[in-house]
Design an enzyme around this catalytic site. Structure first.
Site, PDB file in Angstrom:
ATOM      1  N   ASP A  65      -2.091  -3.612  -0.208  1.00 54.51           N
ATOM      2  CA  ASP A  65      -2.119  -2.354   0.531  1.00 54.51           C
ATOM      3  C   ASP A  65      -3.267  -1.475   0.081  1.00 54.51           C
ATOM      4  OD1 ASP A  65      -0.727  -1.949  -1.981  1.00 54.51           O
ATOM      5  OD2 ASP A  65      -0.154   0.035  -1.240  1.00 54.51           O
ATOM      6  N   GLU A  69       1.708  -1.077  -3.640  1.00 51.88           N
ATOM      7  CA  GLU A  69       1.352  -0.580  -4.975  1.00 51.88           C
ATOM      8  C   GLU A  69       0.908   0.869  -4.911  1.00 51.88           C
ATOM      9  OE1 GLU A  69      -1.283   0.327  -8.454  1.00 51.88           O
ATOM     10  OE2 GLU A  69      -1.735   0.379  -6.313  1.00 51.88           O
TER      11      GLU A  69
END
Length: 412
Positions: A83, A176
């Site tokens: 991400d 994350e």
């Protein structure tokens, strides 16, 4: 596929995560990259490849060692996150390579430029090739550079079967950037004894100390009356919020460095009647961290004592986010020695420094998987001025290959 071409293909896939959601992944579009990685790992002949329902990608390169040498070599995990930060737009990323950077301003678009006058570390990149944005989005090297470096390692080892290595476990995580990347990581199924996240910045970085982190939330209920008759009655919650902030020790990200902790007001919204404030609280030292959390709650209580009788009140909440991985890595310091040696053998001076933030590795370390962090070669993450040194990117691939060699025989 060339490693840079592969990286650019990843950068163009929108994987921006979404904060404050109670589902993993926080955005379905993270599956777009996860499916690509799953497919590529299978095509490379990686074993045990799986993409689970929560967007975690796993795979394994089985050891080609034998006998006592195999028994003495730990299963090594390499982890990166897919991400990108919601701090800047991650859609329609348009990377551009600046060849042989000359130390001058890099024009990103008609309005934005990347200047060493503002970002002096650019001058350390002179003579190297840089990957930059077009000034409208972040780049996404955090952490797609780490993803691409791990994939390049896998491809290299699969094409050079003669190179010895132990079990290498591959893991790519969602979310994350919103603090959830390790929440439901399958540590047992992953199969590694120890691991590294490849999620750092400047080439040579070896990080095994990170902040202890907590969130601090505060709701302030004021007393609102018509301003024409407000004397001795109104308690404006916005002004009470300012008072609260002024009573906290003035350690902020803007005036701290190294091991120094801080209170950081991330956002604030409200009106005369109700104001909400969101903080992050950080410190490397556990005792100082606990003290900062107490101070946050104590200030709210003092203001409650001051204003409750007049109708205003403060609702504080403090919640732990993660802890300093040093407590879990200290019994596996060979991981730091292995990384330092690998950098040195590749002609890079290792930089061992504390992380002024958190990482998947911190949470994974507390889940039983000691997991320091390594550099990727990027800088200025989470914004339109992000860039990646491509010379460092290629060097990191070589360092990862070297680490697999240095890990042989290191099992306690």
């Amino acid at each position: 596929m060339d490693a840079v071409e592969r990286l650019i293909s990843y950068l163009k896939i929108d994987t921006e995560s979404v904060p404050d959601r109670d589902v993993i992944p926080s955005s379905e579009k993270q599956f777009d990259l996860a499916k690509v990685l799953e497919k590529e790992l299978r095509e490379m002949g990686v074993s045990d490849v799986r993409l689970d329902e929560h967007c975690y990608v796993y795979g394994k390169l089985p050891s080609n060692l034998s006998g006592e040498e195999k028994a003495k070599t730990p299963a090594l995990g390499l982890i990166a996150h897919m991400d990108t930060s919601p701090s800047a737009r991650g859609k329609n990323v348009n990377p551009r390579i600046v060849k042989n950077y000359d130390g001058t301003d890099i024009v990103l678009n008609e309005e934005e430029k990347l200047s060493p006058k503002i970002f002096p570390r650019l001058l350390e990149q002179v003579g190297d090739d840089l990957l930059v944005t077009d000034g409208t989005t972040l780049l996404g090297a955090d952490d797609k550079a780490g993803v691409a470096e791990i994939m390049a390692l896998v491809e290299y080892l699969q094409n050079h079967k003669e190179i010895p290595h132990g079990d290498i476990c591959i893991g790519f995580t969602p979310d994350e950037e919103v603090g959830c990347g390790a929440d439901i990581f399958d540590v047992k199924g992953f199969g590694a004894d120890v691991a590294y996240t490849v999620d750092g910045g400047k080439l040579g970085g070896v990080e095994y100390e990170n902040f202890n982190g907590a969130s601090g939330k505060l709701k302030i209920h004021g007393v609102n009356v018509h301003p024409g008759s407000a004397k001795d009655k109104m308690l404006n919650s916005l002004l009470l919020a300012m008072e609260f902030n002024s009573m906290l020790p003035q350690f902020t990200p803007a005036n701290t460095e190294g091991y120094e902790g801080f209170f950081h007001l991330c956002d604030m919204a409200g009106d005369e009647s109700l104001t909400e404030m969101n903080y992050i609280i950080r410190d490397h030292d556990r005792e100082k961290f606990e003290e900062k959390k107490r101070i946050f709650l104590d200030v709210a209580e003092k203001l409650n004592q001051k204003y409750n009788a007049k109708g205003a009140f403060f609702e504080p909440e403090v919640k732990d986010s993660y802890f300093n991985m040093a407590e879990k890595v200290k019994d596996h310091m060979y991981l730091i020695d292995v990384a330092k040696t690998a950098f040195e053998k590749e002609g890079v001076t290792p930089i061992v420094s504390p992380i002024r933030g958190g990482t998947d590795g911190a949470s994974l370390s507390y889940k039983g998987l000691p997991c320091p962090n390594l550099s990727t070669g990027g800088d200025n993450f989470h914004g339109i001025y992000e860039y990646l040194n491509l010379n460092a990117f290629h060097k990191m691939i070589a360092v990862l290959i070297r680490i697999t060699q240095e890990m042989i025989g290191k099992k306690a």
